[in-house]
Write an enzyme that holds these catalytic residues in place. Sequence first.
Site, PDB file in Angstrom:
ATOM      1  N   GLY A 212      -4.305  -1.714  -4.988  1.00  0.00           N
ATOM      2  CA  GLY A 212      -3.546  -1.240  -3.960  1.00  0.00           C
ATOM      3  C   GLY A 212      -2.907   0.286  -4.309  1.00  0.00           C
ATOM      4  O   GLY A 212      -3.457   0.674  -5.454  1.00  0.00           O
ATOM      5  N   ASN A 213      -2.102   0.400  -3.471  1.00  0.00           N
ATOM      6  CA  ASN A 213      -1.065   1.597  -3.953  1.00  0.00           C
ATOM      7  C   ASN A 213       0.199   1.548  -3.377  1.00  0.00           C
ATOM      8  O   ASN A 213       0.622   0.438  -3.041  1.00  0.00           O
ATOM      9  CB  ASN A 213      -1.973   2.888  -3.376  1.00  0.00           C
ATOM     10  CG  ASN A 213      -1.825   2.916  -1.794  1.00  0.00           C
ATOM     11  OD1 ASN A 213      -1.021   2.975  -1.226  1.00  0.00           O
ATOM     12  ND2 ASN A 213      -3.155   2.845  -1.234  1.00  0.00           N
ATOM     13  N   HIS A 214       1.006   2.671  -3.722  1.00  0.00           N
ATOM     14  CA  HIS A 214       2.450   2.671  -3.347  1.00  0.00           C
ATOM     15  C   HIS A 214       3.215   2.895  -2.134  1.00  0.00           C
ATOM     16  O   HIS A 214       3.888   3.220  -1.892  1.00  0.00           O
ATOM     17  CB  HIS A 214       3.394   3.426  -4.370  1.00  0.00           C
ATOM     18  CG  HIS A 214       3.204   2.947  -6.229  1.00  0.00           C
ATOM     19  ND1 HIS A 214       3.595   1.941  -6.121  1.00  0.00           N
ATOM     20  CD2 HIS A 214       2.657   3.467  -7.029  1.00  0.00           C
ATOM     21  CE1 HIS A 214       3.347   1.441  -7.713  1.00  0.00           C
ATOM     22  NE2 HIS A 214       2.676   2.677  -8.036  1.00  0.00           N
TER      23      HIS A 214
END
Length: 403
Positions: A212-214
């Site tokens: 995933g990412n932030h």
Amino acid sequence: MSILSGKNVLLGISAGIAAYKTASLVRLFVKAGADVKVVMSPASIGFVTPLTLSTLSKNPVVSSFYNEEDESAVWNSHVELGLWADLLIIAPATANTMSKMANGTCDNLLLATYLSAKCPVYFAPAMDLDMFKHPSTSQSFKTLQSFGNIMIPATSGELASGLVGEGRMAEPEDIVAFIENHILGNLPLYGKKVMITAGPTYEAIDPVRFIGNHSSGKMGFELAKTAANLGAEVTLISGPTNQSLQHGLVKIVPVVSAQDMYNQAHLFFKDSDVVICAAAVADYKPKEVATQKIKKDDSTLTLKLEKTKDVLASLGAIKTNQFLVGFALETNNELEHAKGKLKRKNLDLIVLNSLNDKGAGFKADTNKITLIDTEEHITEFNLKSKAVVAQDIFNEILNQLHA
Ligand code: CTP
């Protein structure tokens, strides 16, 4: 969420029997999220008590310029009330009060407030059928409408006199719905459909892990809220986020992976007028998703990744009359890269964020953007809250739609 949410609604009550219905009216405005204040003509107090209305509105109710029993009491300023209001609704509007409004008579606080108000003014007539039919009443309707005041038509039915005919004040639910629809109908994106992608995507590695990412989703959610407040019907396709948004015009479609986002975006794209891809879609996903949890048996683990589909580029490729907006998050040669993406993905507008700007990007509540259009006009903005950035983006979209 109602379009009235957060609005300052000033209710002016004049002395007709329908005043008893204003308790419900106040309640409905409060339920819609409005801040409600009430100003009454002195005679209307005989029909409904200020105590009832102040309890329901949670604000003091005023009916005279000053409190005669308390010399130290403050002056009730009609100017202040008029300036406070985002909209003034006179309900019930009696023949007497309408005639005074039409002629600029100013012999009570309600009328002085009406004359001071700069906001839109609605009025809901209520009276007996013969008064309703009198030419002087028709003249008041005409004059008030010529001032730009908006009439909420009376209905027909049994009147307090026992007679049956025209002159019943519209029901409180209908008054609120009328005002909501009227506000909506005058909004610049009314009748338009807007689709927005937001948040990150999660690409499964096994049943418990993902890549995933932030991305917080904040920018996409602010864009959705802004579009809805401009009257658009919004579909917000969002990856997993902590953001929440309740608005009658926003439908949230939750998705997890890039493929889910791609599928949903293509489902809604054809019917959309404006599309903004603000999601931070994963560029790669595991080629194989393990069906069982991967055990830490080996000292290293290699995952083979493959490209995800580019949602934005795929929409650009099939675009007909949609206005398509993309984001570009860059670290170097920002303008050149953004211009390249604008062309490559067949966009109408691109929003450039540079990671070199402090306060811009993923997690912050602020953003610093540069807008580039197809003519390569470049507009740079200062660091602003994401809510204001969303307004700047829609101002530009509206300019381009009307150009
Ligand atoms: N985007 C998308 N689907 C993807 C990847 C990106 O819809 N699979 C959209 C984003 O929502 C954003 C824009 O494309 O509006 C820019 O994405 P970005 O990753 O910055 O650009 P890329 O074209 O992927 O180029 P690069 O990663 O090489 O900079």
